[in-house]
Write an enzyme that holds these catalytic residues in place. Structure first.
Site, PDB file in Angstrom:
ATOM      1  N   LYS A  45       0.858  -1.193   0.000  1.00 37.72           N
ATOM      2  CA  LYS A  45       0.000   0.000   0.000  1.00 37.72           C
ATOM      3  C   LYS A  45       0.894   1.245   0.000  1.00 37.72           C
ATOM      4  CE  LYS A  45      -3.562   2.790   0.990  1.00 37.72           C
ATOM      5  NZ  LYS A  45      -4.403   3.222  -0.137  1.00 37.72           N
ATOM      6  N   CYS A 130      -2.644   9.123  -7.276  1.00 38.08           N
ATOM      7  CA  CYS A 130      -3.741   8.904  -6.331  1.00 38.08           C
ATOM      8  C   CYS A 130      -4.803   9.975  -6.517  1.00 38.08           C
ATOM      9  CB  CYS A 130      -3.237   8.933  -4.899  1.00 38.08           C
ATOM     10  SG  CYS A 130      -4.609   8.809  -3.734  1.00 38.08           S
ATOM     11  N   ILE A 190      -4.015   0.968 -14.931  1.00 36.95           N
ATOM     12  CA  ILE A 190      -4.394   2.304 -14.568  1.00 36.95           C
ATOM     13  C   ILE A 190      -4.626   2.399 -13.051  1.00 36.95           C
ATOM     14  CG2 ILE A 190      -5.470   2.869 -16.786  1.00 36.95           C
ATOM     15  CD1 ILE A 190      -8.222   2.324 -15.525  1.00 36.95           C
ATOM     16  N   THR A 192      -7.242   4.489 -10.357  1.00 38.23           N
ATOM     17  CA  THR A 192      -8.704   4.572 -10.466  1.00 38.23           C
ATOM     18  C   THR A 192      -9.157   5.846 -11.180  1.00 38.23           C
ATOM     19  OG1 THR A 192      -8.702   5.514  -8.250  1.00 38.23           O
ATOM     20  CG2 THR A 192      -9.122   3.151  -8.428  1.00 38.23           C
ATOM     21  N   GLY A 216     -12.695  -1.859 -10.806  1.00 41.01           N
ATOM     22  CA  GLY A 216     -13.541  -3.026 -11.042  1.00 41.01           C
ATOM     23  C   GLY A 216     -13.848  -3.216 -12.520  1.00 41.01           C
TER      24      GLY A 216
HETATM   25  O1  RRO Z   1      -5.618   5.577  -0.679  1.00 43.53           O
HETATM   26  C1  RRO Z   1      -6.390   5.858  -1.623  1.00 43.53           C
HETATM   27  O2  RRO Z   1      -7.451   6.455  -1.446  1.00 43.53           O
HETATM   28  C2  RRO Z   1      -6.064   5.491  -3.015  1.00 43.53           C
HETATM   29  C3  RRO Z   1      -4.801   5.596  -3.582  1.00 43.53           C
HETATM   30 BR1  RRO Z   1      -3.281   6.064  -2.627  1.00 43.53          BR
HETATM   31  C4  RRO Z   1      -4.620   5.333  -4.969  1.00 43.53           C
HETATM   32  O3  RRO Z   1      -3.540   5.432  -5.567  1.00 43.53           O
HETATM   33  N1  RRO Z   1      -5.712   4.977  -5.677  1.00 43.53           N
HETATM   34  C5  RRO Z   1      -6.938   4.881  -5.118  1.00 43.53           C
HETATM   35  O4  RRO Z   1      -7.914   4.558  -5.819  1.00 43.53           O
HETATM   36  N2  RRO Z   1      -7.100   5.126  -3.780  1.00 43.53           N
END
Ligand code: RRO
Length: 298
Positions: A45, A130, A190, A192, A216
């Site tokens: 993560k 992100c 990719i 999100t 998804g």
């Molecule tokens: O932690 C998040 O909310 C998050 C991250 Br770092 C990311 O790169 N992509 C995402 O969908 N959520």
């Protein structure tokens, strides 16, 4: 046995960063987890320079064929990660890829230097995509910023640097080219797609942060198209992801030019999805020659 940036892997299926908590899985499943670990490498993560609590709940909302998240990067910060999480992740039976992000070049450099100094780390993924944190500059949306970041980070380590691309730009291939020119070893895509939903019970945003990122099966055709565009633009290896939930899905991304594929949202439904998809992919790949032959006979 696929080879990725000099790392030998048992199969081409890894996890998408942030979608599988290997430390929690080890607590639940014990050492049994290691007998059939779902991924051929583990991507941790994303961590940030300082510790973060993450966003207020609700952080996840299910949508047709997908989900929206705004987790907001909860993590222990660089020092907490190196002291507490890294030793546990190093016990996993597969190579470790550490995902890192920062909002400026100096902090990014500190993260890369700190992570790269650890022998347990095989590669570093730079999360410049992100959708859920506010930063004055979203590096990954701007090719010039991405290239300058890579030029600053490249001299800090010989370990592979993988750049995680955002899909929330008109031309992800321009950012991929910039990453390559700055010295990246690979790109992954990719992340999100920016998305919102209203909770029908309240009429208010379903996600406390107001919006989040969609993942998804709903995003798979978009991911595949972006992968094809990036494949045509750069020479470096690609990690393809976005809604992969079967071996057939994975085979599509590999046919489009991915060296590895990552499973994300499907692991929330089934934590062993990675193993299943890797097995299904092997069957799919053994069928490819027959398919090609059939085409030639037509
Ligand atoms: O932690 C998040 O909310 C998050 C991250 Br770092 C990311 O790169 N992509 C995402 O969908 N959520």
């Amino acid at each position: 046995m696929p080879e990725f940036c000099g790392i030998e892997l048992d199969h081409p299926v890894v996890n998408a960063s942030g979608t599988y908590d290997a430390i929690a899985a080890r607590r639940v499943f014990g050492d049994e987890l290691f007998g059939d670990f779902p991924f051929s490498a583990f991507v941790s993560k994303t961590i940030t320079p300082e510790a973060r609590a993450g966003n207020e709940p609700r952080r996840i909302w299910e949508t047709p064929a997908g989900m929206i998240n705004s987790i907001g990067l909860p993590n222990k910060g660089l020092d907490g990660f190196l002291a507490e999480d890294l030793p546990q992740l190093a016990e996993l039976p597969v190579p470790l890829i550490v995902s890192a992000m920062a909002t400026n070049r100096e902090d990014f450099s500190r993260m890369v230097a700190g992570v790269a100094a650890r022998d347990e780390v095989a590669a570093i993924e730079l999360n410049v995509s992100c959708p859920n944190v506010h930063s004055g500059l979203i590096v990954g949306e701007q090719p010039g910023e991405t290239e300058a970041l890579l030029e600053a980070l490249r001299p800090l380590t010989g370990k592979p640097l993988i750049v995680k691309l955002t899909p929330n730009v008109a031309n992800p291939e321009a950012v991929a080219v910039a990453a390559e020119e700055g010295g990246a070893d690979a790109v992954s895509l990719i992340n999100t797609l920016k998305a919102s939903a209203l909770d029908p019970a309240t009429g208010k945003p379903a996600i406390a942060a107001g919006h989040g990122g969609l993942s998804g099966p709903a995003v798979r055709p978009i991911a595949l198209q972006q992968l094809r565009a990036v494949r045509a633009a750069v020479e470096i290896p690609l990690v393809g992801m976005g809604g992969i939930s079967s071996g057939a899905d994975a085979a599509e991304f590999i046919a489009a030019g991915a060296t590895l594929v990552a499973v994300g949202t499907e692991s929330f439904r089934d934590p062993q999805a990675g193993s299943r998809i890797a097995k299904e992919l092997e069957t799919e790949m053994s069928r490819v020659p027959a398919r090609v032959q059939a085409l030639h006979l037509e």
